[in-house]
Design a protein around this motif. Sequence first.
Motif, PDB file in Angstrom:
ATOM      1  N   GLY A 253     -15.153   9.929   6.805  1.00  0.00           N
ATOM      2  CA  GLY A 253     -15.590  10.773   5.708  1.00  0.00           C
ATOM      3  C   GLY A 253     -14.755  12.008   5.493  1.00  0.00           C
ATOM      4  N   GLN A 254     -13.621  12.135   6.204  1.00  0.00           N
ATOM      5  CA  GLN A 254     -12.813  13.347   6.103  1.00  0.00           C
ATOM      6  C   GLN A 254     -11.420  13.097   5.529  1.00  0.00           C
ATOM      7  OE1 GLN A 254     -12.973  15.857   9.697  1.00  0.00           O
ATOM      8  NE2 GLN A 254     -14.630  14.553  10.436  1.00  0.00           N
ATOM      9  N   THR A 255     -11.167  11.893   5.042  1.00  0.00           N
ATOM     10  CA  THR A 255      -9.854  11.586   4.485  1.00  0.00           C
ATOM     11  C   THR A 255     -10.020  10.942   3.106  1.00  0.00           C
ATOM     12  OG1 THR A 255      -9.707   9.318   5.337  1.00  0.00           O
ATOM     13  CG2 THR A 255      -9.007  11.096   6.813  1.00  0.00           C
ATOM     14  N   SER A 256      -9.000  11.070   2.308  1.00  0.00           N
ATOM     15  CA  SER A 256      -8.942  10.280   1.082  1.00  0.00           C
ATOM     16  C   SER A 256      -8.473   8.876   1.450  1.00  0.00           C
ATOM     17  CB  SER A 256      -7.953  10.913   0.093  1.00  0.00           C
ATOM     18  OG  SER A 256      -6.626  10.782   0.585  1.00  0.00           O
ATOM     19  N   LEU A 257      -8.504   7.976   0.474  1.00  0.00           N
ATOM     20  CA  LEU A 257      -8.080   6.609   0.714  1.00  0.00           C
ATOM     21  C   LEU A 257      -6.608   6.548   1.111  1.00  0.00           C
ATOM     22  CD1 LEU A 257      -9.125   3.711   0.668  1.00  0.00           C
ATOM     23  CD2 LEU A 257      -8.561   3.612  -1.763  1.00  0.00           C
ATOM     24  N   THR A 258      -5.769   7.317   0.427  1.00  0.00           N
ATOM     25  CA  THR A 258      -4.344   7.283   0.740  1.00  0.00           C
ATOM     26  C   THR A 258      -4.019   8.054   2.027  1.00  0.00           C
ATOM     27  OG1 THR A 258      -4.123   9.054  -0.909  1.00  0.00           O
ATOM     28  CG2 THR A 258      -3.485   6.833  -1.581  1.00  0.00           C
TER      29      THR A 258
ATOM     30  N   ALA B  77      -6.027   7.977   4.605  1.00  0.00           N
ATOM     31  CA  ALA B  77      -6.362   6.950   5.602  1.00  0.00           C
ATOM     32  C   ALA B  77      -5.222   5.954   5.732  1.00  0.00           C
ATOM     33  CB  ALA B  77      -7.651   6.245   5.209  1.00  0.00           C
ATOM     34  N   ALA B  78      -4.619   5.570   4.604  1.00  0.00           N
ATOM     35  CA  ALA B  78      -3.494   4.634   4.645  1.00  0.00           C
ATOM     36  C   ALA B  78      -2.337   5.204   5.457  1.00  0.00           C
ATOM     37  CB  ALA B  78      -3.040   4.301   3.229  1.00  0.00           C
ATOM     38  N   ALA B  79      -2.039   6.485   5.256  1.00  0.00           N
ATOM     39  CA  ALA B  79      -0.938   7.113   5.992  1.00  0.00           C
ATOM     40  C   ALA B  79      -1.230   7.169   7.484  1.00  0.00           C
ATOM     41  CB  ALA B  79      -0.682   8.511   5.436  1.00  0.00           C
TER      42      ALA B  79
ATOM     43  N   VAL C 196       0.880  -1.171   0.000  1.00  0.00           N
ATOM     44  CA  VAL C 196       0.000   0.000   0.000  1.00  0.00           C
ATOM     45  C   VAL C 196       0.916   1.219   0.000  1.00  0.00           C
ATOM     46  CG1 VAL C 196      -1.726   1.328   1.266  1.00  0.00           C
ATOM     47  CG2 VAL C 196      -1.872  -1.177   1.207  1.00  0.00           C
ATOM     48  N   CYS C 197       0.824   2.033  -1.026  1.00  0.00           N
ATOM     49  CA  CYS C 197       1.767   3.135  -1.210  1.00  0.00           C
ATOM     50  C   CYS C 197       1.045   4.486  -1.150  1.00  0.00           C
ATOM     51  CB  CYS C 197       2.485   3.001  -2.552  1.00  0.00           C
ATOM     52  SG  CYS C 197       3.272   1.390  -2.799  1.00  0.00           S
ATOM     53  N   TYR C 198       1.719   5.453  -0.553  1.00  0.00           N
ATOM     54  CA  TYR C 198       1.201   6.825  -0.522  1.00  0.00           C
ATOM     55  C   TYR C 198       2.391   7.772  -0.619  1.00  0.00           C
ATOM     56  CZ  TYR C 198       2.473   6.359   4.430  1.00  0.00           C
ATOM     57  OH  TYR C 198       3.154   6.129   5.611  1.00  0.00           O
ATOM     58  N   GLY C 199       2.106   9.070  -0.737  1.00  0.00           N
ATOM     59  CA  GLY C 199       3.163  10.024  -1.007  1.00  0.00           C
ATOM     60  C   GLY C 199       3.426  11.006   0.117  1.00  0.00           C
ATOM     61  N   GLU C 200       4.228  12.010  -0.202  1.00  0.00           N
ATOM     62  CA  GLU C 200       4.622  13.009   0.788  1.00  0.00           C
ATOM     63  C   GLU C 200       3.432  13.829   1.269  1.00  0.00           C
ATOM     64  OE1 GLU C 200       7.756  15.378  -0.758  1.00  0.00           O
ATOM     65  OE2 GLU C 200       9.165  13.683  -0.969  1.00  0.00           O
ATOM     66  N   ALA C 201       2.486  14.090   0.387  1.00  0.00           N
ATOM     67  CA  ALA C 201       1.315  14.884   0.799  1.00  0.00           C
ATOM     68  C   ALA C 201       0.530  14.157   1.887  1.00  0.00           C
ATOM     69  CB  ALA C 201       0.424  15.157  -0.415  1.00  0.00           C
ATOM     70  N   GLU C 202       0.389  12.863   1.746  1.00  0.00           N
ATOM     71  CA  GLU C 202      -0.338  12.089   2.766  1.00  0.00           C
ATOM     72  C   GLU C 202       0.454  12.015   4.072  1.00  0.00           C
ATOM     73  OE1 GLU C 202      -1.861  10.904  -1.222  1.00  0.00           O
ATOM     74  OE2 GLU C 202       0.145  11.126  -0.363  1.00  0.00           O
ATOM     75  N   SER C 203       1.767  11.919   3.969  1.00  0.00           N
ATOM     76  CA  SER C 203       2.597  11.940   5.178  1.00  0.00           C
ATOM     77  C   SER C 203       2.458  13.269   5.908  1.00  0.00           C
ATOM     78  CB  SER C 203       4.066  11.697   4.816  1.00  0.00           C
ATOM     79  OG  SER C 203       4.251  10.406   4.298  1.00  0.00           O
ATOM     80  N   ALA C 204       2.448  14.363   5.143  1.00  0.00           N
ATOM     81  CA  ALA C 204       2.291  15.681   5.751  1.00  0.00           C
ATOM     82  C   ALA C 204       0.915  15.834   6.383  1.00  0.00           C
ATOM     83  CB  ALA C 204       2.512  16.767   4.697  1.00  0.00           C
ATOM     84  N   PHE C 205      -0.109  15.293   5.714  1.00  0.00           N
ATOM     85  CA  PHE C 205      -1.463  15.323   6.267  1.00  0.00           C
ATOM     86  C   PHE C 205      -1.505  14.620   7.614  1.00  0.00           C
ATOM     87  CE2 PHE C 205      -5.440  12.968   6.873  1.00  0.00           C
ATOM     88  CZ  PHE C 205      -6.368  13.988   6.868  1.00  0.00           C
ATOM     89  N   THR C 206      -0.885  13.457   7.701  1.00  0.00           N
ATOM     90  CA  THR C 206      -0.881  12.699   8.951  1.00  0.00           C
ATOM     91  C   THR C 206      -0.162  13.471  10.053  1.00  0.00           C
ATOM     92  OG1 THR C 206      -0.999  10.582   7.795  1.00  0.00           O
ATOM     93  CG2 THR C 206      -0.120  10.548  10.027  1.00  0.00           C
TER      94      THR C 206
ATOM     95  N   VAL D   7     -13.300  -4.365  11.263  1.00  0.00           N
ATOM     96  CA  VAL D   7     -14.070  -5.485  10.753  1.00  0.00           C
ATOM     97  C   VAL D   7     -13.439  -5.916   9.419  1.00  0.00           C
ATOM     98  CG1 VAL D   7     -16.196  -4.850  11.934  1.00  0.00           C
ATOM     99  CG2 VAL D   7     -15.731  -3.901   9.660  1.00  0.00           C
ATOM    100  N   ASP D   8     -14.094  -6.837   8.730  1.00  0.00           N
ATOM    101  CA  ASP D   8     -13.586  -7.318   7.447  1.00  0.00           C
ATOM    102  C   ASP D   8     -13.820  -6.236   6.397  1.00  0.00           C
ATOM    103  OD1 ASP D   8     -12.899  -8.674   5.177  1.00  0.00           O
ATOM    104  OD2 ASP D   8     -14.564 -10.091   5.231  1.00  0.00           O
ATOM    105  N   THR D   9     -12.867  -5.319   6.305  1.00  0.00           N
ATOM    106  CA  THR D   9     -12.993  -4.171   5.421  1.00  0.00           C
ATOM    107  C   THR D   9     -11.638  -3.807   4.843  1.00  0.00           C
ATOM    108  OG1 THR D   9     -13.845  -1.902   5.263  1.00  0.00           O
ATOM    109  CG2 THR D   9     -12.673  -2.468   7.276  1.00  0.00           C
ATOM    110  N   GLY D  10     -11.635  -3.081   3.737  1.00  0.00           N
ATOM    111  CA  GLY D  10     -10.392  -2.757   3.061  1.00  0.00           C
ATOM    112  C   GLY D  10      -9.378  -2.044   3.936  1.00  0.00           C
ATOM    113  N   LEU D  11      -9.825  -1.097   4.755  1.00  0.00           N
ATOM    114  CA  LEU D  11      -8.900  -0.372   5.616  1.00  0.00           C
ATOM    115  C   LEU D  11      -8.224  -1.308   6.607  1.00  0.00           C
ATOM    116  CD1 LEU D  11     -10.867   2.936   6.405  1.00  0.00           C
ATOM    117  CD2 LEU D  11      -9.130   2.532   4.648  1.00  0.00           C
ATOM    118  N   GLY D  12      -8.956  -2.310   7.076  1.00  0.00           N
ATOM    119  CA  GLY D  12      -8.365  -3.285   7.986  1.00  0.00           C
ATOM    120  C   GLY D  12      -7.275  -4.096   7.320  1.00  0.00           C
ATOM    121  N   HIS D  13      -7.506  -4.538   6.096  1.00  0.00           N
ATOM    122  CA  HIS D  13      -6.496  -5.304   5.368  1.00  0.00           C
ATOM    123  C   HIS D  13      -5.276  -4.437   5.065  1.00  0.00           C
ATOM    124  CE1 HIS D  13      -9.819  -7.978   5.219  1.00  0.00           C
ATOM    125  NE2 HIS D  13     -10.434  -7.373   4.228  1.00  0.00           N
ATOM    126  N   MET D  14      -5.493  -3.148   4.873  1.00  0.00           N
ATOM    127  CA  MET D  14      -4.377  -2.233   4.662  1.00  0.00           C
ATOM    128  C   MET D  14      -3.472  -2.194   5.885  1.00  0.00           C
ATOM    129  SD  MET D  14      -6.445   0.783   2.634  1.00  0.00           S
ATOM    130  CE  MET D  14      -5.250   2.049   2.993  1.00  0.00           C
ATOM    131  N   GLY D  15      -4.043  -2.333   7.076  1.00  0.00           N
ATOM    132  CA  GLY D  15      -3.229  -2.355   8.293  1.00  0.00           C
ATOM    133  C   GLY D  15      -2.218  -3.485   8.276  1.00  0.00           C
TER     134      GLY D  15
END
Length: 344
Positions: free
Chosen positions: A248-253, A255-257, A163-173, A268-276
């Motif tokens: 509802g306040q984050t993009s997918l990436t 959320a990944a960051a 699961v890959c994200y960029g500098e913008a998502e790191s800065a957001f986090t 639960v059994d959801t995409g964000l959980g598998h990303m963890g």
Amino acid sequence: MRSILVVRLSAIGDIVFASPLVAALRRAWPEARIVWLVQPECRALLDRHPDLDEVIVCNLGQWRRLWRERRIRELLAEIRALRAQLRARHFDLALDLQGLLKSGVLTWLSGARERIGLGSREGSQWLMTRVLPRGGEVKRIGSEYRYLAEQIGLPLGDFAMAVCYGEAESAFTSTVMAREGLTKGYAVLCPFTTRPQKHWFEDRWAGLAARIRTDLGLIPMLLGGPADREAAARIAAAGDGRLVNLAGQTSLTEAAALIDRAALLVAVDTGLGHMGIALNTPSLLLFGSTCPYLDTTRANARVFYHPLPCSPCKRRPTCGGFFDCMRRIGIDEILTAAREVMTV
């Protein structure tokens, strides 16, 4: 192979499970052009994958809308445009990882000389040059994709999800952590998915959030999509202390960051959980009506699953909405496991 197409249109979790195939393809054919065909809502998961050369979007939602509105000429024009875009890449190999009619038709439209379908059904098998079963170790995460790689002779390596994200998502986090005072640690809670039978219970999420704060010393954070805002607000309101609600306040990436920097994830059994699991965050997954895997391949990730005679019911629950299998998962056992996975 000079040009390879991967077709997996959705969903978030399935794309995460299938992501190791790209690195395996790159190891087999270092000079090949590797392209992924995906629906627009999942594109962000793939845009920064280091072994992908291109991501092509197929807007099936738009196609369905044009069909409903009987705008057939526009629909045909879009289909022809995608076909031309695919054929211009001169694919030698196309892998249909979804195995449905819609994905099979798109794989066939690519004009690839060799078309391999994974568990193809609904008639898509007739559009493939070869069909492979969904094999592998059933209890292992992403086992069907590993099996496919083995069957077509790809070098597996560690076959790790990406699961890959960029500098913008790191800065957001970093901004969120500073704003919300999360620098001493936070736990991500992902209670939401598309099917109610896969949900845990809102009062238990509120209780778990409180115990995470008092017992583990972590600030709980809710993540979810725009459609989950009302349920997230109810969970936040039911709590008796601090909870950061970003549903509802984050993009997918983004959320990944946030998941990547978390001390713990419970989902639960959801995409964000598998990303963890893919991001090597200590993760606890709660399963009931589905049980796609029990072996997470990571010491710091665990699945809770208390099967009943009716388990897994998948899309056909027989419990009248009581969801007994999920009700068996308790807050205390989650906290006990959380302490264990956080110290691995």
